[in-house]
Scaffold this motif. Structure first.
Motif, PDB file in Angstrom:
ATOM      1  N   UNK A   1      -4.252  12.611  -6.644  1.00  0.00           N
ATOM      2  CA  UNK A   1      -3.084  12.546  -7.534  1.00  0.00           C
ATOM      3  C   UNK A   1      -1.974  13.486  -7.089  1.00  0.00           C
ATOM      4  N   UNK A   2      -2.299  14.488  -6.287  1.00  0.00           N
ATOM      5  CA  UNK A   2      -1.313  15.457  -5.807  1.00  0.00           C
ATOM      6  C   UNK A   2      -0.657  15.038  -4.493  1.00  0.00           C
ATOM      7  N   UNK A   3      -1.131  13.956  -3.895  1.00  0.00           N
ATOM      8  CA  UNK A   3      -0.626  13.511  -2.593  1.00  0.00           C
ATOM      9  C   UNK A   3       0.692  12.759  -2.774  1.00  0.00           C
ATOM     10  N   UNK A   4       1.692  13.148  -1.985  1.00  0.00           N
ATOM     11  CA  UNK A   4       2.995  12.487  -2.051  1.00  0.00           C
ATOM     12  C   UNK A   4       3.275  11.634  -0.816  1.00  0.00           C
TER      13      UNK A   4
ATOM     14  N   UNK B   1       0.300  14.808   2.920  1.00  0.00           N
ATOM     15  CA  UNK B   1       1.076  15.914   2.378  1.00  0.00           C
ATOM     16  C   UNK B   1       0.879  15.843   0.870  1.00  0.00           C
ATOM     17  N   UNK B   2       0.395  16.948   0.318  1.00  0.00           N
ATOM     18  CA  UNK B   2       0.206  17.047  -1.127  1.00  0.00           C
ATOM     19  C   UNK B   2       1.112  18.147  -1.663  1.00  0.00           C
ATOM     20  N   UNK B   3       1.274  18.170  -2.961  1.00  0.00           N
ATOM     21  CA  UNK B   3       2.102  19.195  -3.593  1.00  0.00           C
ATOM     22  C   UNK B   3       1.296  19.868  -4.692  1.00  0.00           C
ATOM     23  N   UNK B   4       1.195  21.199  -4.574  1.00  0.00           N
ATOM     24  CA  UNK B   4       0.534  21.997  -5.609  1.00  0.00           C
ATOM     25  C   UNK B   4       1.594  22.317  -6.669  1.00  0.00           C
ATOM     26  N   UNK B   5       1.310  21.981  -7.908  1.00  0.00           N
ATOM     27  CA  UNK B   5       2.254  22.220  -8.997  1.00  0.00           C
ATOM     28  C   UNK B   5       2.555  23.701  -9.119  1.00  0.00           C
TER      29      UNK B   5
ATOM     30  N   UNK C   1       0.770  -1.240   0.000  1.00  0.00           N
ATOM     31  CA  UNK C   1       0.000   0.000   0.000  1.00  0.00           C
ATOM     32  C   UNK C   1       0.798   1.284   0.000  1.00  0.00           C
ATOM     33  N   UNK C   2       2.054   1.254  -0.455  1.00  0.00           N
ATOM     34  CA  UNK C   2       2.822   2.490  -0.492  1.00  0.00           C
ATOM     35  C   UNK C   2       3.949   2.409  -1.507  1.00  0.00           C
ATOM     36  N   UNK C   3       4.587   3.553  -1.742  1.00  0.00           N
ATOM     37  CA  UNK C   3       5.803   3.640  -2.540  1.00  0.00           C
ATOM     38  C   UNK C   3       6.932   4.081  -1.609  1.00  0.00           C
ATOM     39  N   UNK C   4       8.174   3.709  -1.942  1.00  0.00           N
ATOM     40  CA  UNK C   4       9.298   4.085  -1.084  1.00  0.00           C
ATOM     41  C   UNK C   4       9.600   5.577  -1.157  1.00  0.00           C
ATOM     42  N   UNK C   5       9.619   6.145  -2.354  1.00  0.00           N
ATOM     43  CA  UNK C   5      10.006   7.546  -2.531  1.00  0.00           C
ATOM     44  C   UNK C   5       9.051   8.204  -3.515  1.00  0.00           C
ATOM     45  N   UNK C   6       8.563   9.390  -3.149  1.00  0.00           N
ATOM     46  CA  UNK C   6       7.732  10.181  -4.050  1.00  0.00           C
ATOM     47  C   UNK C   6       8.240  11.615  -3.977  1.00  0.00           C
ATOM     48  N   UNK C   7       8.479  12.213  -5.129  1.00  0.00           N
ATOM     49  CA  UNK C   7       8.897  13.617  -5.140  1.00  0.00           C
ATOM     50  C   UNK C   7       8.073  14.359  -6.177  1.00  0.00           C
TER      51      UNK C   7
END
Length: 135
Positions: free
Chosen positions: A72-75, A127-131, A18-24
């Motif tokens: 889709x914006x969640x890291x 934690x999400x990231x706004x482009x 249920x996860x990924x190791x690294x997301x940037x």
């Protein structure tokens, strides 16, 4: 927004868990507080774990939408499970894959004895990231 997901060689394949190791991702970080299985008045919707997880993810989507974002914006997410066991993990995995497919955010799952309110069995923060240029 373009997220980069990295599951490096030398580490186990995490998507089944249920996860990924690294997301940037480039852009502005947006922090979503813990969302739980609550209705609009803050009351826990059900004593059932599955119902609470479904509502918590619905609430997460509402919070993200209010910030002009989507899953889709969640890291990164943090998940908190009262009395964590394999059955509860399976419920959580179902909702994680329904929300993100195989493009899963980084995640830390923490088994806890209790959460903030009586009857709470699950909570998720993000934690999400706004482009850049959006927002």
């Amino acid at each position: 927004m373009t997220r980069s997901i990295i599951n490096p060689a030398g580490l186990h394949t995490p998507t089944d868990y249920g996860y990924s190791h690294v997301v940037s991702a480039p852009g502005e970080q947006v922090f979503i507080a813990g969302q739980y299985g609550s209705d609009e008045s803050g009351h826990v919707v059900s004593e059932d774990f599955t119902d609470q997880v479904a509502q918590a993810f619905a609430n997460l989507r509402t919070a993200l939408g209010a910030a002009g974002l989507s899953p889709a914006d969640v890291v990164r997410i943090g998940t908190y499970v009262v009395d964590h066991d394999q059955a509860r993990l399976e419920v959580l995995l179902k909702h994680l894959h329904a929300t993100w497919g195989t493009g899963l955010p980084a995640q830390t799952l923490i088994g806890v004895a209790a959460l903030a309110l009586p009857g709470m069995l699950f909570e998720v923060d993000a934690v999400a990231v706004r482009a850049p240029g959006h927002g």
